[in-house]
Design an enzyme around this catalytic site. Structure first.
Site, mmCIF file in Angstrom:
data_model
loop_
_atom_site.group_PDB
_atom_site.id
_atom_site.type_symbol
_atom_site.label_atom_id
_atom_site.label_comp_id
_atom_site.label_asym_id
_atom_site.label_seq_id
_atom_site.Cartn_x
_atom_site.Cartn_y
_atom_site.Cartn_z
ATOM 1 N N CYS A 18 0.875 -1.141 0.000
ATOM 2 C CA CYS A 18 0.000 0.000 0.000
ATOM 3 C C CYS A 18 0.934 1.218 0.000
ATOM 4 C CB CYS A 18 -0.873 0.055 1.242
ATOM 5 S SG CYS A 18 -1.585 -1.573 1.645
ATOM 6 N N GLY A 47 -2.967 2.713 -3.445
ATOM 7 C CA GLY A 47 -4.043 2.054 -2.713
ATOM 8 C C GLY A 47 -5.241 2.958 -2.592
ATOM 9 N N ASN A 85 3.460 -1.813 4.451
ATOM 10 C CA ASN A 85 3.317 -2.083 3.021
ATOM 11 C C ASN A 85 4.112 -3.331 2.700
ATOM 12 O OD1 ASN A 85 4.901 -0.615 0.111
ATOM 13 N ND2 ASN A 85 3.221 -2.027 0.184
ATOM 14 N N GLY A 86 3.440 -4.360 2.191
ATOM 15 C CA GLY A 86 4.158 -5.574 1.822
ATOM 16 C C GLY A 86 3.388 -6.810 2.199
ATOM 17 N N CYS A 109 11.889 -4.835 -5.772
ATOM 18 C CA CYS A 109 10.809 -5.285 -6.661
ATOM 19 C C CYS A 109 10.887 -4.537 -7.996
ATOM 20 C CB CYS A 109 9.458 -5.023 -6.001
ATOM 21 S SG CYS A 109 8.066 -5.303 -7.106
ATOM 22 N N TYR A 147 6.153 0.234 -13.101
ATOM 23 C CA TYR A 147 4.701 0.405 -12.980
ATOM 24 C C TYR A 147 4.251 1.116 -11.703
ATOM 25 C CZ TYR A 147 -0.258 -0.792 -12.561
ATOM 26 O OH TYR A 147 -1.610 -0.728 -12.398
ATOM 27 N N SER A 185 0.409 4.881 -17.622
ATOM 28 C CA SER A 185 1.636 4.164 -17.296
ATOM 29 C C SER A 185 2.452 3.770 -18.526
ATOM 30 C CB SER A 185 1.314 2.931 -16.449
ATOM 31 O OG SER A 185 0.337 2.143 -17.096
ATOM 32 N N ASP A 230 2.499 -0.362 -23.730
ATOM 33 C CA ASP A 230 1.967 -0.396 -22.364
ATOM 34 C C ASP A 230 3.039 -1.009 -21.470
ATOM 35 O OD1 ASP A 230 0.240 0.011 -20.285
ATOM 36 O OD2 ASP A 230 -1.298 -1.378 -20.960
ATOM 37 N N ASP A 231 2.787 -0.968 -20.150
ATOM 38 C CA ASP A 231 3.808 -1.469 -19.227
ATOM 39 C C ASP A 231 3.778 -2.976 -19.086
ATOM 40 O OD1 ASP A 231 1.958 -1.981 -16.725
ATOM 41 O OD2 ASP A 231 1.438 -0.020 -17.534
ATOM 42 N N CYS A 281 3.297 -13.527 -7.403
ATOM 43 C CA CYS A 281 4.145 -12.828 -6.434
ATOM 44 C C CYS A 281 3.689 -13.203 -5.028
ATOM 45 C CB CYS A 281 4.032 -11.318 -6.623
ATOM 46 S SG CYS A 281 4.897 -10.390 -5.334
ATOM 47 N N CYS A 283 14.455 -8.343 -7.404
ATOM 48 C CA CYS A 283 13.577 -9.500 -7.416
ATOM 49 C C CYS A 283 12.929 -9.518 -8.798
ATOM 50 C CB CYS A 283 12.499 -9.392 -6.343
ATOM 51 S SG CYS A 283 11.265 -10.711 -6.506
ATOM 52 N N CYS A 341 8.535 -12.980 -10.542
ATOM 53 C CA CYS A 341 7.307 -13.175 -11.321
ATOM 54 C C CYS A 341 7.613 -13.312 -12.817
ATOM 55 C CB CYS A 341 6.309 -12.047 -11.060
ATOM 56 S SG CYS A 341 7.008 -10.411 -11.234
HETATM 57 S S1 SF4 Z 1 7.714 -11.364 -7.620
HETATM 58 FE FE1 SF4 Z 1 7.491 -9.653 -9.093
HETATM 59 S S2 SF4 Z 1 5.964 -8.306 -8.203
HETATM 60 FE FE2 SF4 Z 1 6.663 -9.669 -6.560
HETATM 61 S S3 SF4 Z 1 8.328 -8.566 -5.501
HETATM 62 FE FE3 SF4 Z 1 9.277 -9.855 -7.084
HETATM 63 S S4 SF4 Z 1 9.385 -8.493 -8.908
HETATM 64 FE FE4 SF4 Z 1 7.935 -7.552 -7.468
#
Ligand code: SF4
Length: 499
Positions: free
Chosen positions: A18, A45, A120-121, A255, A261, A302, A364-365, A402, A453, A456
């Site tokens: 959030c 959010g 947030n998380g 992330c 995005y 975006s 687009d993103d 995710c 990370c 995804c």
């Molecule tokens: S899995 Fe994707 S959306 Fe989730 S934290 Fe990692 S990069 Fe971000």
């Protein structure tokens, strides 16, 4: 020309919980600062909003469902007097939006040891922690990992100073979190050791504030100082600012979604302006997937910076192909069938005078389920009158769920998990389709790949999680309330991971 009726319930907007904010600023109207900060981070959010303010005797809060500007009015802000404040905007998925889950969470039973927390998380071990708490007789007021965190912190804080309590309790939290904590005398900001979610430190005169995004600071008259480092604990009180650290020191894994995005383009991450990174993503996209066309169009808002980048690199002129209605939100649409029937048209109106008879690169993103992009492509052809639509995405294909706080559903809902690029192109009705490669995406950031990370996109999850993990389990699972029952979650995460 009538378009097929669709529902905003299949809106592909990607949710993250959030936005958080905190300030210790005895000289200022801290509730008003929180209000403006939350207002500027409304994009993170829109389901609920809340502010808690503290002084040495009490912590008071107000939370409500909906947008910041709906939850707070002048009267409410005047009531929230204190020397420090924290605030929160919550995103939640359809069906689990409840006022009990709005933040900040406040515990005010112990005189002089009142506590409020906003987060947030997503904790990957929240279920286990919850079961332990319930097993030991705790009664929790809501079904969020934030309540679990606040409850555990309150228990420790009842026996020791807040700084010691944080260093004792937070190492037990596994997952992605940026948190702000308010006591009667202090504001504390904590970022998880891997730094999944962003958190920034700002300064206004002698007073400090923290916010999910640096773009929250200008509206407050505050300057961006720096990002809160992964694993860092910042304590702010009347003596000033102190820094402490959580004991874990893993490599950071920011992330990637924040870069293309979530965060506003005028926010900074890792010392870089996101607008520039997104422009570079568009340039990379043009290099990877050039195509002859008359216009480059971005899906507003975006997709716009990457479209400008694609245009720069390709030499194809950028044009606005849509007018977007910026006042349309889920809370506005969902109750009214008349709006739901209009579907994507209520948000985007094609500029036929620009598009008619043209070959278009549409940037687009990302694509999640593909249903929205399919409607946009159809809109461009049937209303806009384009002759060709070449879709270009400034992120790689999202193939895995995710578990760290970003909600784009389960693997079964992700179109790229089960279809080839050619099949997706066919499904959305485009003439061609290209996702930016992972290397292209990383290259555009100018940051080492190891610092992200990317789970995804490539299933390399930097933090292990329980087999039964679901990002929705806290709300959906009766097990969360009734120990021992199955939560019914069918894990679709990739194999090869263990607890
Ligand atoms: S899995 Fe994707 S959306 Fe989730 S934290 Fe990692 S990069 Fe971000």
């Amino acid at each position: 020309m009538p378009l097929e009726a669709d529902s905003f319930l299949d809106d592909e907007s990607i949710g993250e919980s959030c936005a958080i904010f905190g300030t210790f600023a005895p000289e200022f109207d801290v509730a008003r600062m929180a209000f403006f900060a939350l207002f500027s981070m409304q994009h993170r959010g829109q389901e609920s909003s809340g502010i808690a303010v503290a002084n040495p005797e009490w912590i008071v809060s107000h939370t409500g469902m909906g947008l910041v500007s709906h939850v707070f009015n002048e009267h409410m802000l005047r009531m929230l007097k204190g020397v420090a404040a924290i605030g929160h905007n919550r995103y939640s998925t359809t069906g689990i939006s409840r006022i009990e889950n709005a933040q900040p969470v406040v515990f005010d039973q112990i005189p002089g040891k009142h506590l409020a927390l906003a987060h947030n998380g997503n904790l990957v071990n929240a279920q286990m922690l919850y079961n332990d708490l319930v097993g030991s007789g705790a009664k929790l007021s809501a079904t969020t990992d934030s309540v679990v965190m606040a409850h555990m912190l309150q228990e420790a804080y009842s026996e020791m100073p807040i700084e010691d309590a944080i260093l004792e309790v937070f190492p037990q939290f596994k997952g992605a979190y940026s948190a702000v904590i308010l006591t009667n005398n202090e504001l504390i900001a904590v970022r998880d050791p891997m730094g999944f979610r962003p958190l920034c430190l700002g300064r206004r005169g002698e007073n400090y504030c923290v916010a999910s995004e640096s773009s929250a600071f200008p509206l407050l008259g505050a300057d961006f100082v720096r990002e809160v480092e992964p694993g860092e604990v910042i304590i702010i009180d009347k003596r000033g600012i102190r820094i402490s650290r959580l004991p874990d020191r893993p490599d950071p894994h920011h992330c990637m979604f924040e870069y293309f995005y979530f965060s506003r383009p005028d926010s900074q991450l890792s010392g870089k302006l996101l607008y520039k990174i997104r422009i570079r993503m568009g340039r990379e996209l043009s290099t990877e997937a050039p195509v002859p066309a008359d216009w480059v169009i971005g899906v507003p808002d975006s997709g716009t910076p990457a479209a400008i980048g694609y245009s720069d690199a390709s030499g194809i002129k950028f044009a606005e192909g849509f007018v977007k209605n910026r006042y349309v939100g889920r809370t506005f649409i969902e109750p009214l069938q008349v709006f739901r029937d209009l579907g994507v048209r209520i948000k985007l109106n094609p500029l036929t005078e620009v598009l008619e008879g043209k070959r278009v690169v549409l940037v687009d993103d990302s694509i999640v389920r593909g249903s929205t992009m399919k409607k946009i492509v159809r809109l461009m052809r049937e209303v806009g009158g384009v002759t060709e639509v070449h879709v270009r995405l400034s992120s790689s294909a999202i193939r895995y769920p995710c578990y760290y706080g970003v909600d784009f559903g389960t693997r079964g809902e992700l179109i790229a998990a089960h279809r080839t690029e050619a099949e997706i192109c066919d499904y959305i009705g485009a003439d061609s389709l290209h996702y930016l490669s992972i290397d292209g995406m990383v290259r555009a950031t100018g940051i080492e790949k190891e610092k992200f990370c990317l789970a995804c996109f490539n299933s390399e999850y930097p933090l292990k999680f329980p087999h039964q993990m679901s990002i929705h389990m806290l709300d959906e699972s009766p097990k969360y309330a009734l120990e021992g029952e199955s939560n019914g979650f069918q894990s679709d995460r990739p194999t090869g991971l263990t607890d």
